[in-house]
Design an enzyme around this catalytic site. Structure first.
Site, short mmCIF file in Angstrom:
data_model
loop_
_atom_site.label_atom_id
_atom_site.label_comp_id
_atom_site.label_asym_id
_atom_site.label_seq_id
_atom_site.Cartn_x
_atom_site.Cartn_y
_atom_site.Cartn_z
CG HIS A 1 47.84 15.36 -46.27
ND1 HIS A 1 47.24 15.11 -45.07
CD2 HIS A 1 47.74 14.19 -46.97
CE1 HIS A 1 46.79 13.86 -45.02
NE2 HIS A 1 47.09 13.28 -46.17
NE ARG B 1 40.81 9.30 -48.23
CZ ARG B 1 41.80 9.55 -49.08
NH1 ARG B 1 43.04 9.12 -48.85
NH2 ARG B 1 41.59 10.24 -50.18
CG ASN C 1 45.24 7.79 -52.44
OD1 ASN C 1 44.69 8.69 -53.08
ND2 ASN C 1 46.55 7.69 -52.33
CE LYS D 1 46.02 10.40 -58.20
NZ LYS D 1 45.99 9.69 -56.92
C1 HEM Z 1 48.46 11.89 -49.72
C2 HEM Z 1 49.53 10.43 -45.24
C3 HEM Z 1 44.88 10.57 -44.00
C4 HEM Z 1 43.86 12.43 -48.33
C5 HEM Z 1 49.16 11.53 -48.60
C6 HEM Z 1 50.59 11.41 -48.49
C7 HEM Z 1 50.87 11.01 -47.24
C8 HEM Z 1 49.64 10.86 -46.54
C9 HEM Z 1 52.25 10.73 -46.64
C10 HEM Z 1 51.61 11.71 -49.60
C11 HEM Z 1 52.03 13.16 -49.53
C12 HEM Z 1 53.28 13.42 -50.35
O1 HEM Z 1 53.18 13.53 -51.58
O2 HEM Z 1 54.38 13.48 -49.76
C13 HEM Z 1 48.35 10.32 -44.54
C14 HEM Z 1 48.26 9.85 -43.16
C15 HEM Z 1 46.96 9.89 -42.80
C16 HEM Z 1 46.22 10.39 -43.96
C17 HEM Z 1 49.44 9.40 -42.30
C18 HEM Z 1 46.41 9.46 -41.48
C19 HEM Z 1 45.94 10.25 -40.58
C20 HEM Z 1 44.19 11.11 -45.06
C21 HEM Z 1 42.78 11.33 -45.08
C22 HEM Z 1 42.48 11.86 -46.28
C23 HEM Z 1 43.73 11.97 -47.04
C24 HEM Z 1 41.80 11.02 -43.94
C25 HEM Z 1 41.09 12.26 -46.71
C26 HEM Z 1 40.79 13.22 -47.50
C27 HEM Z 1 45.00 12.37 -49.09
C28 HEM Z 1 45.05 12.69 -50.52
C29 HEM Z 1 46.37 12.51 -50.92
C30 HEM Z 1 47.10 12.13 -49.74
C31 HEM Z 1 43.89 13.12 -51.40
C32 HEM Z 1 46.91 12.62 -52.36
C33 HEM Z 1 46.99 11.19 -52.89
C34 HEM Z 1 47.27 11.02 -54.38
O3 HEM Z 1 46.81 11.81 -55.21
O4 HEM Z 1 47.90 10.00 -54.72
N1 HEM Z 1 48.60 11.20 -47.37
N2 HEM Z 1 47.11 10.64 -44.98
N3 HEM Z 1 44.74 11.49 -46.27
N4 HEM Z 1 46.25 12.03 -48.66
FE1 HEM Z 1 46.67 11.39 -46.81
#
Ligand code: HEM
Length: 344
Positions: free
Chosen positions: A194, A224, A226, A318
């Protein structure tokens, strides 16, 4: 549930992907209020919810067959979009079982699973698959179990191993991602993968989310939503392919904005797996054009307000600023200024 499929749709080159009126209404619109900020927006993943997209554990819609074909094309060009580290074999079988059992339960007209001890027979009618194999014996399937079943599901999937009070992304099938790379992230911890996300680390969002997930129980999945935006109905917006889709952002004009710009929503689900204790993370992607969003008064008002007031760091992360004003110019006249109620 039965679904009418549209197998000939494309998500690149000719972009023939379109939504039927029913498909527009099942879109999981992601904004419960007129403003948006990162939060730990996790809730139980129980069948039922604001739209039909929440009615199954693993949602299948009219784009299922076309999306599986698109996945096949991506994997042919770049087999590294599916990788699982060797210690995750039990989690691979857990995933196969979880997806097969739920697809068969939610869509009996399309999928059937029959078990005779360890000898299982899987029938996938939309893709024309009839496979008998021995559970636990990888050599009885055409490819490894995680790849086998995720080639037959909509959306991306990752596998998280839990150790040292942390989660590590030790596998995945990632062909429809919003600009992140499995090849780059594999083996990383929750905070590490993250790393690029702005604001959320300082707000403690990731610390709280990780604490919650470490206690996730088998049989009590959570979900959730996104969101981001994508130009053209393109599923594969990976860093590996940036030269192919990055320049699309410069093609948005006031004439084509409604058809070209899509709200991209991810219905993310998290399951504790029974034998391995790993976590399966599903990232189910839904694309809806602004023209289709505009058909629903509450959605068009709300999207206008969210994008107008979006924190600039989130907009930049984004990739929206390049065409943000053009989108606002389109949505502003469609927002009559009336108050919206909380909820989706
Ligand atoms: C973004 C994976 C769970 C919140 C991301 C990114 C990845 C990812 C790969 C993109 C990061 C980048 O820019 O390289 C995962 C995986 C999860 C998981 C594998 C499983 C365990 C969660 C959970 C939350 C969360 C439970 C709860 C708060 C976010 C947020 C972003 C993000 C807020 C930014 C998204 C955006 O603005 O488009 N996540 N995530 N993630 N993740 Fe997760």
């Amino acid at each position: 549930m039965t679904v009418q499929f549209k197998p000939a749709e494309t998500f690149r080159d000719t972009f023939t992907y379109r939504k039927s009126p029913e498909d527009i209404l099942r879109f999981p619109f992601p904004f419960p209020e007129d403003e948006y900020m990162y939060s730990v927006n996790i809730e139980p993943h129980v069948r039922g919810g604001p739209t039909a997209a929440f009615q199954a554990q693993f949602d299948i819609d009219e784009h299922y067959v076309a999306e599986c074909r698109e996945r096949e094309r991506v994997l042919k060009e770049d087999p590294k979009r599916c990788q699982v580290l060797p210690h995750m074999m039990a989690a691979q079988w857990d995933t196969l079982e979880m997806i097969m059992e739920n697809l068969a339960a939610d869509y009996p007209a399309h999928f059937t699973l029959t078990k005779d001890g360890d000898v299982w027979t899987w029938v996938n009618r939309p893709l024309g698959i009839h496979q008998t194999f021995t559970f636990g014996k990888a050599e009885t399937l055409p490819c490894a179990p995680f790849e086998y079943i995720t080639r037959q599901a909509q959306g991306d999937f990752t596998l998280q191993d839990q150790r040292e009070d942390n989660l590590f992304v030790d596998g995945g099938m990632v062909t429809t991602q919003a600009d992140w790379s499995l090849e780059f992230d594999i083996g990383m911890s929750f905070q590490e993968w993250h790393g690029p996300v702005p604001l959320a680390h300082e707000k403690g969002v990731f610390d709280r989310a990780l604490k919650y997930l470490l206690r996730l129980q088998y049989g009590q999945p959570v979900r959730r939503l996104n969101w981001t935006m994508t130009i053209n109905p393109r599923l594969d917006t990976s860093p590996e392919n940036y030269p192919v889709w990055g320049p699309d952002k410069a093609t948005v004009t006031s004439e084509n904005v409604a058809e070209k710009v899509h709200l991209r929503v991810e219905l993310q689900t998290l399951y504790r797996l029974p034998r391995s204790g790993a976590i399966l993370f599903g990232i189910r992607c839904y694309l809806t054009s602004l023209a289709d969003i505009a058909k629903v008064p509450k959605w068009r008002r709300r999207l206008h307000r969210v994008l107008r007031d979006l924190h600039p760091d989130i907009a930049a992360y984004k990739g929206i600023p390049r065409y943000q004003q053009t989108v606002l110019d389109y949505l502003a006249p469609l927002d009559d200024g009336s108050p919206t109620s909380k909820g989706i």
